[in-house]
Design an enzyme around this catalytic site. Structure first.
Site, short mmCIF file in Angstrom:
data_model
loop_
_atom_site.label_atom_id
_atom_site.label_comp_id
_atom_site.label_asym_id
_atom_site.label_seq_id
_atom_site.Cartn_x
_atom_site.Cartn_y
_atom_site.Cartn_z
N GLY A 246 0.83 -1.21 0.23
CA GLY A 246 -0.13 -0.39 -0.17
C GLY A 246 0.62 2.21 0.26
N HIS B 87 -4.31 1.28 10.38
CA HIS B 87 -5.03 2.20 11.18
C HIS B 87 -6.23 2.59 9.95
CE1 HIS B 87 -3.68 5.94 10.02
NE2 HIS B 87 -3.65 5.64 8.94
#
Length: 356
Positions: free
Chosen positions: A199, A260
């Site tokens: 990512g 998160h």
């Protein structure tokens, strides 16, 4: 003549009032920082090379004559908030004048310097980033779905090239801060021959790692349309895919500021795919997570507040969360990891090394 007697109860109310107003008006601090970046205030002071007096400062900015007094008031607030420092300087006419210098915080906003977080200031100061919080009260009552109403962050970025560019600049600037931490964290890469960075859309972090460790095979793994036009180098390559389906095999998997974004259910799915990716390495494989660990009793007020603010941000915009060590432990154990190690070395974030 009015005589006012000391009243502890009244003092308490007035202190509480000041505290309330401070937070009611705190959004102004965000816009003030944005203004400072747009006016290039940190750049001007840095380029001056010595404490700069207000007349020098104002003339360099080439302000409209009617705005000089307003600039001085802006600078006063920046000084109060720790973004500028003020000292007394005597001019050629023996007059005392206030002169401004940068602080560690404003040095992070100087163009061309690394690390630099000016892009992060501009991203978070964007009104689009703040609009969803107007709906927070209704969200808690179940009257509205913020993500559905505003569109998810990823949906917005996919359909707005300008916002995507701004976001990527912000993430790239954050990776410069990671570079500072990695200088003191070389042990986490010892013994590794390959690593997958999941990512890392601007690929800044992986480029930093690839440059620092030329014998380490580095793979950036992201959505196919994200990596389609990325340029590979000697030990840096790009692979497209979906982290919820599979992750390329490697000695280690790195996730910076990824988990998160997701709730426990989705984070668990990703961590299980990470564990599969390092299976060939056996017990020597690991997952390297760079994320916040909430420690309210151990951290100072500023560090804790940043983590808690990010927690509400993730909750509101992405259905994600920041986690305590207890929550990280539960999540990692559920994904099948036998033990982990937490090393605080990125300011409000830590390195979490998870082992199968």
């Amino acid at each position: 003549m009015c005589s006012v007697e000391a009243n502890p109860a009244s003092d308490e109310y007035f202190e509480a009032q000041a505290h309330l107003y401070k937070h009611i008006l705190s959004y102004i601090n965000t816009t003030i920082l944005k203004c400072a970046v747009q006016l290039r205030i940190p750049d001007i002071i840095h380029n001056h090379g010595q404490p700069i007096t207000f007349p020098q400062f104002a003339s360099t900015l080439e302000l409209h004559p009617t705005k000089s007094a307003s600039l001085e008031r802006l600078a006063r607030l920046l000084v109060h908030n720790g973004f500028l420092a003020a000292e007394t300087k005597v001019n050629e006419e023996d007059e005392e004048m206030e002169a401004y210098t940068l602080t560690p915080c404003s040095k992070l906003l100087v163009k061309g310097m690394e690390p630099n977080l000016a892009s992060m200031v501009l991203w978070f100061a964007d009104t689009g980033c703040m609009a969803a919080f107007d709906l927070l009260g209704s969200w808690f009552k179940g009257e509205v779905n913020i993500i559905a109403t505003e569109g998810s962050v990823w949906d917005v970025l996919d359909h707005d090239p300008q916002k995507l560019k701004s976001f990527n600049k912000a993430m790239a600037s954050d990776s410069q801060m990671i570079n500072v931490g990695l200088r003191d964290s070389k042990s986490i890469f010892q013994g590794l021959k390959s690593i997958v960075d999941v990512g890392d859309s601007p690929s800044t972090t992986c480029r930093i790692i690839a440059k620092a460790y030329p014998n380490l095979k580095c793979i950036v793994f992201d959505h196919p349309h994200v990596v389609a036009y990325c340029s590979a180098s000697k030990n840096l390559s790009y692979v497209g895919g979906n982290m919820f389906e599979s992750i390329p095999s490697a000695d280690a998997v790195l996730m910076k500021w990824i988990l998160h974004n997701w709730d426990d259910e989705d984070s668990l799915k990703v961590l299980k795919k990470c564990k599969e990716a390092i299976a060939k390495k056996g017990k020597e494989g690991k997952v390297i997570i760079i994320d916040a660990v909430i420690k309210e009793k151990e951290n100072d007020n500023d560090m804790t507040e940043v983590k808690l603010l990010f927690d509400v941000l993730m909750m509101s915009l992405l259905n994600g969360k920041e986690r305590t060590e207890k929550e990280w432990k539960k999540l990692l154990e559920a994904a099948g990891f036998k033990h982990y190690k937490i090393t605080p070395c990125f300011g409000f974030r830590s390195i979490i090394e998870a082992y199968p």
